[in-house]
Design a protein around this motif. Structure first.
Motif, PDB file in Angstrom:
ATOM      1  N   GLY A  69      24.428  -2.425  25.096  1.00  0.00           N
ATOM      2  CA  GLY A  69      23.240  -2.830  25.822  1.00  0.00           C
ATOM      3  C   GLY A  69      22.939  -1.786  26.884  1.00  0.00           C
ATOM      4  N   GLY A  70      21.734  -1.247  26.872  1.00  0.00           N
ATOM      5  CA  GLY A  70      21.421  -0.150  27.781  1.00  0.00           C
ATOM      6  C   GLY A  70      20.709  -0.571  29.043  1.00  0.00           C
TER       7      GLY A  70
ATOM      8  N   ARG B 123      37.053   3.893  29.074  1.00  0.00           N
ATOM      9  CA  ARG B 123      37.661   3.222  27.908  1.00  0.00           C
ATOM     10  C   ARG B 123      37.064   3.766  26.616  1.00  0.00           C
ATOM     11  NH1 ARG B 123      41.721   2.125  25.888  1.00  0.00           N
ATOM     12  NH2 ARG B 123      42.401   0.086  25.174  1.00  0.00           N
ATOM     13  N   CYS B 124      35.788   4.118  26.644  1.00  0.00           N
ATOM     14  CA  CYS B 124      35.175   4.733  25.462  1.00  0.00           C
ATOM     15  C   CYS B 124      35.882   6.039  25.107  1.00  0.00           C
ATOM     16  CB  CYS B 124      33.692   5.004  25.709  1.00  0.00           C
ATOM     17  SG  CYS B 124      32.638   3.537  25.682  1.00  0.00           S
ATOM     18  N   VAL B 125      36.187   6.833  26.125  1.00  0.00           N
ATOM     19  CA  VAL B 125      36.905   8.088  25.890  1.00  0.00           C
ATOM     20  C   VAL B 125      38.261   7.789  25.265  1.00  0.00           C
ATOM     21  CG1 VAL B 125      37.974  10.086  26.990  1.00  0.00           C
ATOM     22  CG2 VAL B 125      35.719   9.318  27.746  1.00  0.00           C
ATOM     23  N   GLU B 126      38.983   6.823  25.809  1.00  0.00           N
ATOM     24  CA  GLU B 126      40.321   6.500  25.315  1.00  0.00           C
ATOM     25  C   GLU B 126      40.298   5.983  23.884  1.00  0.00           C
ATOM     26  OE1 GLU B 126      41.869   5.197  29.779  1.00  0.00           O
ATOM     27  OE2 GLU B 126      41.422   3.672  28.258  1.00  0.00           O
ATOM     28  N   LEU B 127      39.246   5.217  23.544  1.00  0.00           N
ATOM     29  CA  LEU B 127      39.158   4.618  22.200  1.00  0.00           C
ATOM     30  C   LEU B 127      38.421   5.505  21.207  1.00  0.00           C
ATOM     31  CD1 LEU B 127      38.334   0.942  23.272  1.00  0.00           C
ATOM     32  CD2 LEU B 127      40.483   1.774  22.292  1.00  0.00           C
ATOM     33  N   GLY B 128      37.874   6.628  21.668  1.00  0.00           N
ATOM     34  CA  GLY B 128      37.154   7.522  20.767  1.00  0.00           C
ATOM     35  C   GLY B 128      35.810   6.974  20.330  1.00  0.00           C
ATOM     36  N   VAL B 129      35.066   6.400  21.273  1.00  0.00           N
ATOM     37  CA  VAL B 129      33.784   5.761  20.962  1.00  0.00           C
ATOM     38  C   VAL B 129      32.646   6.493  21.655  1.00  0.00           C
ATOM     39  CG1 VAL B 129      32.396   3.676  21.352  1.00  0.00           C
ATOM     40  CG2 VAL B 129      34.772   3.479  20.573  1.00  0.00           C
ATOM     41  N   SER B 130      31.621   6.833  20.895  1.00  0.00           N
ATOM     42  CA  SER B 130      30.402   7.421  21.457  1.00  0.00           C
ATOM     43  C   SER B 130      29.401   6.299  21.732  1.00  0.00           C
ATOM     44  CB  SER B 130      29.781   8.421  20.479  1.00  0.00           C
ATOM     45  OG  SER B 130      30.645   9.504  20.225  1.00  0.00           O
ATOM     46  N   PRO B 131      29.050   6.041  22.982  1.00  0.00           N
ATOM     47  CA  PRO B 131      28.077   4.978  23.266  1.00  0.00           C
ATOM     48  C   PRO B 131      26.700   5.321  22.694  1.00  0.00           C
ATOM     49  CG  PRO B 131      29.265   5.617  25.258  1.00  0.00           C
ATOM     50  CD  PRO B 131      29.568   6.648  24.218  1.00  0.00           C
ATOM     51  N   THR B 132      26.120   4.380  21.982  1.00  0.00           N
ATOM     52  CA  THR B 132      24.751   4.544  21.500  1.00  0.00           C
ATOM     53  C   THR B 132      23.901   3.402  22.046  1.00  0.00           C
ATOM     54  OG1 THR B 132      24.931   3.272  19.424  1.00  0.00           O
ATOM     55  CG2 THR B 132      25.686   5.558  19.377  1.00  0.00           C
ATOM     56  N   PHE B 133      22.620   3.685  22.221  1.00  0.00           N
ATOM     57  CA  PHE B 133      21.708   2.729  22.852  1.00  0.00           C
ATOM     58  C   PHE B 133      20.449   2.591  22.006  1.00  0.00           C
ATOM     59  CE2 PHE B 133      24.183   4.903  26.102  1.00  0.00           C
ATOM     60  CZ  PHE B 133      24.741   3.850  26.791  1.00  0.00           C
ATOM     61  N   HIS B 134      19.955   1.373  21.951  1.00  0.00           N
ATOM     62  CA  HIS B 134      18.767   1.048  21.164  1.00  0.00           C
ATOM     63  C   HIS B 134      17.867   0.212  22.072  1.00  0.00           C
ATOM     64  CE1 HIS B 134      16.374  -0.039  17.697  1.00  0.00           C
ATOM     65  NE2 HIS B 134      17.174   0.649  16.907  1.00  0.00           N
ATOM     66  N   SER B 135      17.503   0.793  23.202  1.00  0.00           N
ATOM     67  CA  SER B 135      16.921   0.005  24.293  1.00  0.00           C
ATOM     68  C   SER B 135      15.413  -0.148  24.144  1.00  0.00           C
ATOM     69  CB  SER B 135      17.242   0.670  25.631  1.00  0.00           C
ATOM     70  OG  SER B 135      18.637   0.798  25.781  1.00  0.00           O
ATOM     71  N   THR B 136      14.936  -1.343  24.380  1.00  0.00           N
ATOM     72  CA  THR B 136      13.512  -1.626  24.270  1.00  0.00           C
ATOM     73  C   THR B 136      12.846  -1.551  25.636  1.00  0.00           C
ATOM     74  OG1 THR B 136      11.862  -3.282  23.616  1.00  0.00           O
ATOM     75  CG2 THR B 136      13.936  -4.105  24.501  1.00  0.00           C
TER      76      THR B 136
ATOM     77  N   GLY C  34       7.604  -3.442  33.095  1.00  0.00           N
ATOM     78  CA  GLY C  34       6.646  -2.345  33.256  1.00  0.00           C
ATOM     79  C   GLY C  34       5.294  -2.689  32.667  1.00  0.00           C
ATOM     80  N   SER C  35       4.731  -1.769  31.900  1.00  0.00           N
ATOM     81  CA  SER C  35       3.389  -1.961  31.342  1.00  0.00           C
ATOM     82  C   SER C  35       3.405  -2.614  29.970  1.00  0.00           C
ATOM     83  CB  SER C  35       2.675  -0.602  31.244  1.00  0.00           C
ATOM     84  OG  SER C  35       3.375   0.265  30.353  1.00  0.00           O
ATOM     85  N   ARG C  36       4.589  -2.944  29.454  1.00  0.00           N
ATOM     86  CA  ARG C  36       4.686  -3.514  28.106  1.00  0.00           C
ATOM     87  C   ARG C  36       5.020  -5.002  28.184  1.00  0.00           C
ATOM     88  NH1 ARG C  36       6.295   1.679  27.974  1.00  0.00           N
ATOM     89  NH2 ARG C  36       5.259   2.997  26.405  1.00  0.00           N
ATOM     90  N   VAL C  37       4.124  -5.744  28.814  1.00  0.00           N
ATOM     91  CA  VAL C  37       4.331  -7.181  28.993  1.00  0.00           C
ATOM     92  C   VAL C  37       3.105  -7.975  28.548  1.00  0.00           C
ATOM     93  CG1 VAL C  37       6.067  -7.004  30.814  1.00  0.00           C
ATOM     94  CG2 VAL C  37       3.649  -6.952  31.422  1.00  0.00           C
TER      95      VAL C  37
ATOM     96  N   ALA D  70      10.981   4.770  23.202  1.00  0.00           N
ATOM     97  CA  ALA D  70      11.052   5.999  23.998  1.00  0.00           C
ATOM     98  C   ALA D  70      11.202   5.652  25.477  1.00  0.00           C
ATOM     99  CB  ALA D  70       9.813   6.849  23.765  1.00  0.00           C
ATOM    100  N   ALA D  71      10.424   4.660  25.936  1.00  0.00           N
ATOM    101  CA  ALA D  71      10.502   4.259  27.342  1.00  0.00           C
ATOM    102  C   ALA D  71      11.874   3.672  27.676  1.00  0.00           C
ATOM    103  CB  ALA D  71       9.406   3.248  27.664  1.00  0.00           C
ATOM    104  N   GLY D  72      12.398   2.837  26.781  1.00  0.00           N
ATOM    105  CA  GLY D  72      13.714   2.248  27.017  1.00  0.00           C
ATOM    106  C   GLY D  72      14.815   3.290  27.019  1.00  0.00           C
ATOM    107  N   SER D  73      14.753   4.213  26.047  1.00  0.00           N
ATOM    108  CA  SER D  73      15.761   5.266  25.974  1.00  0.00           C
ATOM    109  C   SER D  73      15.696   6.174  27.195  1.00  0.00           C
ATOM    110  CB  SER D  73      15.556   6.099  24.705  1.00  0.00           C
ATOM    111  OG  SER D  73      15.876   5.359  23.553  1.00  0.00           O
ATOM    112  N   GLU D  74      14.479   6.517  27.598  1.00  0.00           N
ATOM    113  CA  GLU D  74      14.313   7.387  28.753  1.00  0.00           C
ATOM    114  C   GLU D  74      14.884   6.739  30.007  1.00  0.00           C
ATOM    115  OE1 GLU D  74      12.145   9.255  32.202  1.00  0.00           O
ATOM    116  OE2 GLU D  74      12.281   7.158  31.571  1.00  0.00           O
ATOM    117  N   ALA D  75      14.692   5.436  30.140  1.00  0.00           N
ATOM    118  CA  ALA D  75      15.199   4.728  31.317  1.00  0.00           C
ATOM    119  C   ALA D  75      16.726   4.742  31.359  1.00  0.00           C
ATOM    120  CB  ALA D  75      14.672   3.293  31.329  1.00  0.00           C
ATOM    121  N   VAL D  76      17.365   4.495  30.217  1.00  0.00           N
ATOM    122  CA  VAL D  76      18.829   4.512  30.175  1.00  0.00           C
ATOM    123  C   VAL D  76      19.351   5.924  30.419  1.00  0.00           C
ATOM    124  CG1 VAL D  76      20.876   4.050  28.795  1.00  0.00           C
ATOM    125  CG2 VAL D  76      18.887   2.578  28.559  1.00  0.00           C
TER     126      VAL D  76
END
Length: 472
Positions: free
Chosen positions: A178-179, A215-228, A233-236, A250-256
């Motif tokens: 969750g981003g 913990r992500c580093v220790e477990l070998g996990v690359s965090p990925t985000f699929h943020s809306t 903002g203006s998308r309501v 794009a707006a969600g990803s940019e914010a994260v």
């Protein structure tokens, strides 16, 4: 050429960085009940059926409760074979050659809701059930299908608990985090969704998420985000999903990304890779260029150019005397009234370096973060994907790590067999080279996951090609 013909033409594999499944809800519901009991499963039913609830609200109620118009008729219907393909793991597996895809990294649909459920018990139960579903339903097909788990991030403790369970107990390797968390604004009713602020897990977050990244580093996990970006903002818009949807990922990803960047997560964990999905790469090119431009003018040393203490007031008065019209001259003795505007001399010196927490000390640092640690999922039909590879316009001649992300399973893709041909148009139209296309379709997604887990693709049909890529 059709997808299979294009795949035969390529001298490299095709890895889909972001295909979507549609969960089989009867099975998923039973897993929720198994994990948390019947009462929570009943609340899950309400979550799944929330679209019908929203339809029953009048416009005034939607506005009062910040209920934005969200996805409807969002999956294939007329194309029944594609609808079934998104639901049934074995059918997707059998069709991969037809689609021209060697390995698909699969993201959720119902599982996306975990990122925005305020009910702690329900959120955690659905995440746990979803991760069991992905591990168990797709496990028999792991040589070509790699589902990701879902990690809710309302606080770092819940995220770490689910990440550890999903990796060590379930054996999942990739994860959607969750981003953006829409948190209640202090002093307002916590249930009032119209009074929320956006926490991007980095800059100014209410929590310290460094233990999660560690913990992500220790477990070998690359965090990925699929943020809306829908819901703030203006998308309501309460009436128009398309108006809300355009540019929302794009707006969600940019914010994260911006929050993690300025919060310093990327420089504190240089061994960690972060991926931002479905929003394309144009926003990232813009953010990179904008960050460089701002750093050049507003880094700690450059700010001296704007320090009010450096204004030569004697020279300013002389210029007034020589050039100002009478209306200005008559008010010359009130010059201080305008000199303080946007030039307050009492700024706290401790707050002036707004790059301090980011760990950024140079333009090269910025370019390094964006080109080495960040990856960007791009849908096949987006011609702006080419911007990621255009060193003529990106700072320092850089290229961003854009990845082919099909989005099969959702309305964006009316025909699954057209995804690879649409991506191939980048080559046909001369927008990218063959080498850049190989990075887009294979190299970059392989680098994303193996940067933290070199064995991510072990046991898949692309294992040898990935090892060869890493050896180069």
């Amino acid at each position: 050429m059709d997808a299979a013909q294009i795949r035969a033409e390529l001298d490299h594999p095709v890895i889909d960085a972001d295909g979507h499944i549609i969960e089989f809800i009867p099975l998923l519901r039973d897993l929720v009940a198994d994990e948390a009991g019947g009462a929570v499963a009943d609340r899950f039913d309400a979550l799944v059926g929330s679209a019908a609830m929203r339809r029953g609200l009048d416009l005034e109620t939607r506005r009062a409760h910040a209920v934005a118009r969200t996805g409807w008729w969002g999956v294939p219907a007329r194309n029944t074979r594609d609808r079934a393909t998104a639901i049934v793991p074995g059918l997707l597996y059998d069709r991969l050659d037809e689609l021209g895809i060697d390995v698909a990294v699969l993201y959720p649909t119902v599982g996306l809701t975990v990122m925005a459920v305020d009910d702690d018990e329900l959120r955690r139960a659905v995440a746990r059930a979803c991760n069991r579903y992905y591990a168990e339903a797709y496990g028999p097909y792991s040589d070509r299908l790699r589902p990701v788990g879902v990690i809710p991030t309302y606080d770092p403790d819940e995220a770490i608990a689910e990440l550890e369970h999903a990796t060590t107990t379930l054996g999942l390797k990739g994860f959607l985090f969750g981003g953006l968390v829409l948190r209640p604004t202090p002093g307002h009713d916590p249930s009032d969704r119209a009074a929320r602020w956006v926490d991007g897990l980095g800059l100014d977050s209410v929590h310290d998420y460094d233990p999660l990244w560690a913990r992500c580093v220790e477990l070998g996990v690359s965090p990925t985000f699929h943020s809306t970006g829908i819901g703030f903002g203006s998308r309501v818009s309460p009436t128009n999903y398309v108006a809300n949807h355009i540019g929302n990922f794009a707006a969600g990803s940019e914010a994260v990304c911006r929050s993690l960047f300025f919060g310093g997560a990327m420089t504190r964990f240089p061994e960690l890779s972060f991926a931002f999905l479905e929003g394309g790469a144009a926003w990232a090119c813009n953010l990179l260029a904008d960050a460089v431009s701002h750093f050049e003018k507003r880094n700690r040393e450059a700010l001296a150019h704007y320090d009010p203490a450096h204004l030569d007031r004697d020279e300013l008065r002389s210029l007034f005397d020589a050039h100002a019209d009478p209306a200005f001259q008559e008010r010359r003795d009130r010059l201080d009234e305008t000199l303080g505007f946007l030039s307050d001399p009492d700024e706290d010196p401790a707050t002036l370096d707004e790059w301090a927490r980011s760990g950024i000390r140079s333009v090269d640092d910025i370019v390094s973060v964006f080109t080495r640690q960040c990856f960007f999922g791009c849908e096949a039909d987006d011609p702006m994907n080419a911007l990621a590879f255009d060193g003529r316009i990106n700072p320092g001649g850089s290229q961003l790590q854009a990845m082919f992300a099909s989005d099969i399973g959702h309305w964006d893709v009316p025909d699954f067999t057209e995804v690879l041909p649409e991506a191939w148009e980048l080559v046909e139209h001369g927008l990218v080279t063959r080498s850049q296309f190989a990075d887009f379709m294979f190299g970059n997604v392989a680098r994303l996951f193996t940067s933290t887990d070199p064995g991510f693709f072990d046991g898949t049909v692309v294992e040898a090609e990935v090892k060869e890529l890493l050896a180069r």
